[in-house]
Design a protein around this motif. Structure first.
Motif, short mmCIF file in Angstrom:
data_model
loop_
_atom_site.label_atom_id
_atom_site.label_comp_id
_atom_site.label_asym_id
_atom_site.label_seq_id
_atom_site.Cartn_x
_atom_site.Cartn_y
_atom_site.Cartn_z
N ASP A 328 0.84 -1.20 0.00
CA ASP A 328 0.00 0.00 0.00
C ASP A 328 0.87 1.25 0.00
O ASP A 328 0.67 2.18 -0.79
N GLN A 329 1.87 1.27 0.89
CA GLN A 329 2.78 2.41 0.93
C GLN A 329 3.54 2.55 -0.39
O GLN A 329 3.71 3.66 -0.92
N LYS A 331 2.63 1.56 -3.40
CA LYS A 331 1.74 2.04 -4.46
C LYS A 331 1.55 3.54 -4.38
O LYS A 331 1.56 4.24 -5.41
N ARG A 332 1.40 4.07 -3.18
CA ARG A 332 1.22 5.50 -3.02
C ARG A 332 2.47 6.27 -3.45
O ARG A 332 2.38 7.44 -3.86
#
Length: 353
Positions: A328-329, A331-332
């Motif tokens: 998630d991190q 991807k951001r």
């Protein structure tokens, strides 16, 4: 209290991930990829923990990495070196019984002439067009290796992140057909994504890498990868800013409402990507706190308005871990988990639990 960022490396989680992935391809031995300092987690500590749990085959990229792992796991396990070995490295490779992966017919000819009785592996390219002996050159490989056959045959899946990609089945079929010409060699095809594909992709040895550390493609139902590390950074200062004020270099973030801001000791000098500017986030007690402004060399500012009661100097904010999933991190930040963890530098102190 140290003001450095820290990575709490969860060895038990890494071992649990290794066991869980291994169970997905029954009949195959679960090896472990520990190249790039075990994806930033510490090759020595990770290899030691996995070996204690029963791992007998390790994969690295360079001879130096293999030397480090051999010093930890002892003489028993196989250690394969993906990028092969140069002429000046051959003595160490033989002495430490590392297994070079040969990626061309020229490499094969040179190795057999030099170390005819030493084990080696061969990479066959089944579609990646990166490393390996091309499929059409396998007849020449069979002839050249007849008197000194390889101990391992491997290939690499092009798009195992997508289990439905037709290339997976095509590569598996090609590899199966070509590998049968080497009946005494152990066969290996699957990385983490390959291990997740239903069906017989395991062959003799699987090669989970990023999945050991809590990242990679979406896992199959019933498996939730555990984080290999928790990346934290201490808050240095907390301040209140007014609406209309800007944050950080270039004034790339302007506050539309009053905010409580915390500046933490982490930045691209530690390997945390600048691309996370105004996109990534931290967590305080489970509350997401967005990164505001640019990630600078040593500092990141986060908006802690929603967690102001927890935001105090000396408190650690989480940037990867149970509350901030690795992918998630990543991807951001416009990247992948591989890059996020392998990029963390020496200023991030590894603490093993």
């Amino acid at each position: 209290m140290s003001l450095h960022p820290r990575a709490l490396v969860h060895l038990e989680n890494i071992v649990a991930n290794w066991r869980a992935i291994g169970a997905m391809q029954p009949g195959a031995e679960a090896g472990a990829v520990v190249k790039a300092n075990a994806y930033g987690h510490g090759a020595g500590q990770v290899a030691k923990a996995l070996h204690a749990a029963g791992c007998q085959t390790f994969f690295v990229a360079y001879v130096e990495e293999g030397m480090e792992v051999r010093g930890v796991v002892g003489d028993g396990p196989d250690i394969l070196v993906f990028n092969g070995a140069s002429e000046i490295e051959r003595i160490e490779v033989e002495k430490l019984r590392l297994i070079p992966v040969l990626n061309s017919l020229t490499d094969l000819d040179t190795w057999i002439k030099y170390a005819r009785s030493s084990p080696y592996a061969v990479h066959i390219d089944t579609g990646m067009n990166r490393l390996g002996i091309r499929s059409e050159d396998v007849p020449a490989l069979i002839t050249a290796s007849r008197d000194a056959p390889p101990a391992h045959i491997m290939s690499h899946l092009v798009d195992s992140d997508d289990p439905a990609c037709p290339l997976n089945a095509a590569q598996r079929q090609t590899f199966s057909e070509l590998a049968q010409h080497f009946p005494t060699a152990r066969k290996s095809l699957s990385n983490t994504g390959g291990c997740y594909i239903c069906g017989d992709f395991g062959f003799d040895v699987i090669r989970p890498g990023i999945g050991l550390y809590g990242g990679g493609p979406p896992a199959p139902a019933g498996h939730r990868p555990l984080p290999g590390m928790t990346l934290e950074a201490p808050i240095l200062t907390v301040q209140h800013a007014k609406a209309g004020e800007s944050v950080g270099y270039g004034a790339t973030h302007k506050l539309t409402v009053p905010a409580t801001l915390a500046t933490v000791a982490l930045g691209y000098g530690d390997g945390f990507p600048r691309s996370a500017s105004n996109n990534g986030y931290a967590s305080l007690g489970g509350t997401p706190c967005p990164i505001v402004g640019r990630v600078s060399m040593d500092l990141i500012t986060i908006d802690v308005s929603a967690a102001r009661d927890l935001a105090k100097p000396g408190v650690f904010a989480q940037f990867i871990g149970p509350e901030v999933p690795l992918e998630d991190q990543a991807k951001r930040a416009g990247t992948v988990g591989y890059e996020l963890v392998t990029g963390l530098g020496d200023r991030v102190r590894r603490i093993y639990d």
